[in-house]
Write an enzyme that holds these catalytic residues in place. Structure first.
Site, PDB file in Angstrom:
ATOM      1  N   CYS A  15       0.833  -1.186   0.000  1.00  7.52           N
ATOM      2  CA  CYS A  15       0.000   0.000   0.000  1.00  7.52           C
ATOM      3  C   CYS A  15       0.883   1.257   0.000  1.00  7.52           C
ATOM      4  CB  CYS A  15      -0.858  -0.006   1.260  1.00  7.52           C
ATOM      5  SG  CYS A  15      -2.487   0.642   0.984  1.00  7.52           S
TER       6      CYS A  15
HETATM    7  C1  HEM Z   1      -5.624   2.239  -1.046  1.00  8.33           C
HETATM    8  C2  HEM Z   1      -4.718   3.164  -0.932  1.00  8.33           C
HETATM    9  C3  HEM Z   1      -4.048   3.573   0.339  1.00  8.33           C
HETATM   10  C4  HEM Z   1      -4.038   2.983   1.558  1.00  8.33           C
HETATM   11  C5  HEM Z   1      -4.721   1.709   1.957  1.00  8.33           C
HETATM   12  C6  HEM Z   1      -3.237   3.808   2.436  1.00  8.33           C
HETATM   13  C7  HEM Z   1      -3.031   3.509   3.772  1.00  8.33           C
HETATM   14  C8  HEM Z   1      -2.296   4.281   4.595  1.00  8.33           C
HETATM   15  C9  HEM Z   1      -2.109   4.047   6.008  1.00  8.33           C
HETATM   16  C10 HEM Z   1      -2.722   2.928   6.800  1.00  8.33           C
HETATM   17  C11 HEM Z   1      -1.316   5.026   6.489  1.00  8.33           C
HETATM   18  C12 HEM Z   1      -0.833   5.168   7.913  1.00  8.33           C
HETATM   19  C13 HEM Z   1      -1.645   6.189   8.641  1.00  8.33           C
HETATM   20  C14 HEM Z   1      -1.156   6.343  10.033  1.00  8.33           C
HETATM   21  O1  HEM Z   1      -0.475   5.471  10.559  1.00  8.33           O
HETATM   22  O2  HEM Z   1      -1.484   7.383  10.621  1.00  8.33           O
HETATM   23  C15 HEM Z   1      -0.954   5.886   5.373  1.00  8.33           C
HETATM   24  C16 HEM Z   1      -0.148   6.992   5.462  1.00  8.33           C
HETATM   25  C17 HEM Z   1       0.242   7.727   4.360  1.00  8.33           C
HETATM   26  N1  HEM Z   1      -0.164   7.572   3.062  1.00  8.33           N
HETATM   27 FE1  HEM Z   1      -1.453   6.229   2.408  1.00  8.33          FE
HETATM   28  N2  HEM Z   1      -2.777   4.877   1.742  1.00  8.33           N
HETATM   29  C18 HEM Z   1      -3.237   4.778   0.454  1.00  8.33           C
HETATM   30  C19 HEM Z   1      -3.025   5.624  -0.581  1.00  8.33           C
HETATM   31  C20 HEM Z   1      -2.088   6.636  -0.556  1.00  8.33           C
HETATM   32  C21 HEM Z   1      -1.699   7.419  -1.699  1.00  8.33           C
HETATM   33  C22 HEM Z   1      -2.270   7.264  -3.104  1.00  8.33           C
HETATM   34  C23 HEM Z   1      -0.723   8.278  -1.257  1.00  8.33           C
HETATM   35  C24 HEM Z   1       0.056   9.338  -2.006  1.00  8.33           C
HETATM   36  C25 HEM Z   1       0.278   9.299  -3.302  1.00  8.33           C
HETATM   37  C26 HEM Z   1      -0.531   8.030   0.152  1.00  8.33           C
HETATM   38  C27 HEM Z   1       0.351   8.721   0.946  1.00  8.33           C
HETATM   39  C28 HEM Z   1       0.469   8.504   2.287  1.00  8.33           C
HETATM   40  C29 HEM Z   1       1.335   9.320   3.131  1.00  8.33           C
HETATM   41  C30 HEM Z   1       2.192  10.470   2.696  1.00  8.33           C
HETATM   42  C31 HEM Z   1       1.176   8.812   4.433  1.00  8.33           C
HETATM   43  C32 HEM Z   1       1.857   9.319   5.681  1.00  8.33           C
HETATM   44  C33 HEM Z   1       0.969  10.319   6.335  1.00  8.33           C
HETATM   45  C34 HEM Z   1       1.546  10.757   7.654  1.00  8.33           C
HETATM   46  O3  HEM Z   1       2.589  10.269   8.054  1.00  8.33           O
HETATM   47  O4  HEM Z   1       0.900  11.595   8.281  1.00  8.33           O
HETATM   48  N3  HEM Z   1      -1.363   7.025   0.539  1.00  8.33           N
HETATM   49  N4  HEM Z   1      -1.580   5.416   4.235  1.00  8.33           N
END
Ligand code: HEM
Ligand code: SF4
Ligand code: SF4
Ligand code: SF4
Lengths: 289, 79
Positions: free
Chosen positions: B14
């Site tokens: 992911c």
């Molecule tokens: C089905 C698609 C996606 C899933 C299942 C997913 C899932 C997650 C999860 C579980 C986290 C952790 C949140 C936490 O621990 O607070 C996360 C963080 C993050 N995701 Fe995704 N995400 C997806 C799509 C995307 C996409 C398309 C991008 C960017 C192009 C992205 C960028 C990020 C970033 C930058 C973080 C870190 C945010 C932070 O640290 O505050 N994600 N994502």
């Protein structure tokens, strides 16, 4: 100066190790600040501080290096830009919240709205010691509800309807607690309610909306995350009614007032007085219809 | 049920999982079916839900018993 100091601390001025300097704590609710407020904070930090701010562990902002002589001017400048001074000391502290269902696809409750309502009702209320509320929108627990004296977590109690189900098997696979069993050949779906943690993943994933449910609040009490570390305890069933939640808060705060020695944290008091007494008082309100 | 295309996302994590599924679906017409092989854990928790949120309809999910699943999804099936 020492009498003045108590007043300053109440008003959110944290004494620094450098004589006559204070780190100024600003009021935050649910970790949200408007662009206008940020502009005000920026100008105060530039003009009266050292040009930077500190983000605290509970979603607050502090402006370090405010000189004693500037306290009044700073208060005025902040008030003019709609920024309030935060609270310290023995009272209800900053109410924290994740973004909740207004923004987050996983959210089950409107944490920001609740945090604002709690701030209106309980913000700054005087107690034997500090008291922290935290709101998190779902079981993912980004806001770490159980760290707080009282934590509120969004939950949903799932209900399955046979007519809509196509027995695809998705819910069984997504359930993190293995509470759901789908038998494709017998066309049956069973839920083990004792295992369910109200996370709502089955509802959010089901392609036919065969799983539905009402959102509510999963409440925990007695979290500590400082000198002493303790995880807040959940002993109530999920609560669906907001008014009931407020009634439970009143019971908890009153219990704190009635039983804690001055300077004793909620958890420490509960351990000394006994959880059973508290649990029975809270349950009496929670179970009243 | 016969799938119109097959995609294996067991080699990515992911959020690339969903990005790959999205790209594969773009190649199909509404009503056509994509078969996706995916891992347990985060992909299974997130991919079906994201598909639902984007209006595609999951038809079935088979647990292959080795930590992977086969998912059949119909493009635009919820619209
Ligand atoms: C089905 C698609 C996606 C899933 C299942 C997913 C899932 C997650 C999860 C579980 C986290 C952790 C949140 C936490 O621990 O607070 C996360 C963080 C993050 N995701 Fe995704 N995400 C997806 C799509 C995307 C996409 C398309 C991008 C960017 C192009 C992205 C960028 C990020 C970033 C930058 C973080 C870190 C945010 C932070 O640290 O505050 N994600 N994502
Ligand atoms: S706790 Fe749930 S609702 Fe809140 S930010 Fe995390 S995933 Fe979203
Ligand atoms: S996800 Fe929905 S349609 Fe699929 S088996 Fe579960 S309840 Fe039935
Ligand atoms: S709400 Fe969460 S824990 Fe309860 S059955 Fe659904 S997926 Fe499982």
């Amino acid at each position: 100066m020492s009498a003045n100091y108590k007043e300053l601390k109440k008003g959110g001025f944290m004494r620094q190790r450098q004589p006559n300097y204070f780190s100024m704590r600003l009021k935050s609710v649910g970790g949200q600040f408007t662009a206008e407020q940020l502009g005000t904070i920026q100008s105060v930090a530039t003009k009266f501080g050292k040009g930077y701010i500190h983000l605290t562990s509970r979603q607050g902002i502090e402006i370090p290096f405010i000189h004693l002589d500037d306290v009044d001017a700073v208060k005025k400048a902040l008030a003019a830009g709609n920024v309030q001074v935060g609270v310290c000391g023995p009272r209800v502290r900053t109410i924290t919240a994740c973004q909740g269902n207004a923004i987050c696809p996983s959210g089950l409750i409107d944490t920001q709205k609740l945090a604002a309502e709690f701030d209106k009702r309980y913000g700054g209320r005087e107690l034997p010691h500090k008291f922290k509320f935290g709101f998190t929108g779902c079981h993912n627990n980004c806001l770490k509800a159980e760290e707080n004296d009282m934590g509120v977590k969004g939950g949903v109690k799932p209900n399955w309807s046979a007519e809509k189900c196509i027995f695809c098997g998705v819910c069984q696979a997504v359930c993190p607690e293995k509470a759901i069993a789908v038998d494709k050949s017998a066309k049956s779906v069973t839920l083990d309610e004792n295992k369910c943690v109200y996370c709502g993943k089955c509802i959010k994933s089901c392609p036919t909306d065969a799983w539905q449910g009402q959102s509510g609040f999963v409440v925990s009490f007695g979290g500590l995350y400082g000198n002493k570390i303790a995880v807040g305890k959940n002993f109530l069933p999920i609560i669906f009614d907001e008014e009931k939640l407020f009634a439970i808060v009143e019971v908890a705060l009153q219990f704190f007032k009635d039983h804690a020695k001055s300077g004793e944290r909620f958890r420490t008091m509960l351990e000394r007085v006994g959880w059973e007494k508290f649990i029975s008082e809270v349950e009496a309100v929670a179970n009243a219809s | 049920m016969q799938a119109d295309d097959f995609l294996d996302i067991t080699d990515v994590v992911c959020p690339i999982t969903f990005v790959k599924v999205k790209v594969a679906l773009e190649e199909l017409d509404d009503g056509q079916i994509l078969e996706v092989r995916l891992n347990e854990g985060e992909p299974i928790q997130n991919v079906p839900r994201s598909l639902k949120d984007e209006g595609h309809k999951i038809l079935s999910l088979d647990d292959l018993g080795n930590g992977t699943f086969t998912l059949l999804v119909k493009k635009g099936g919820l619209k």
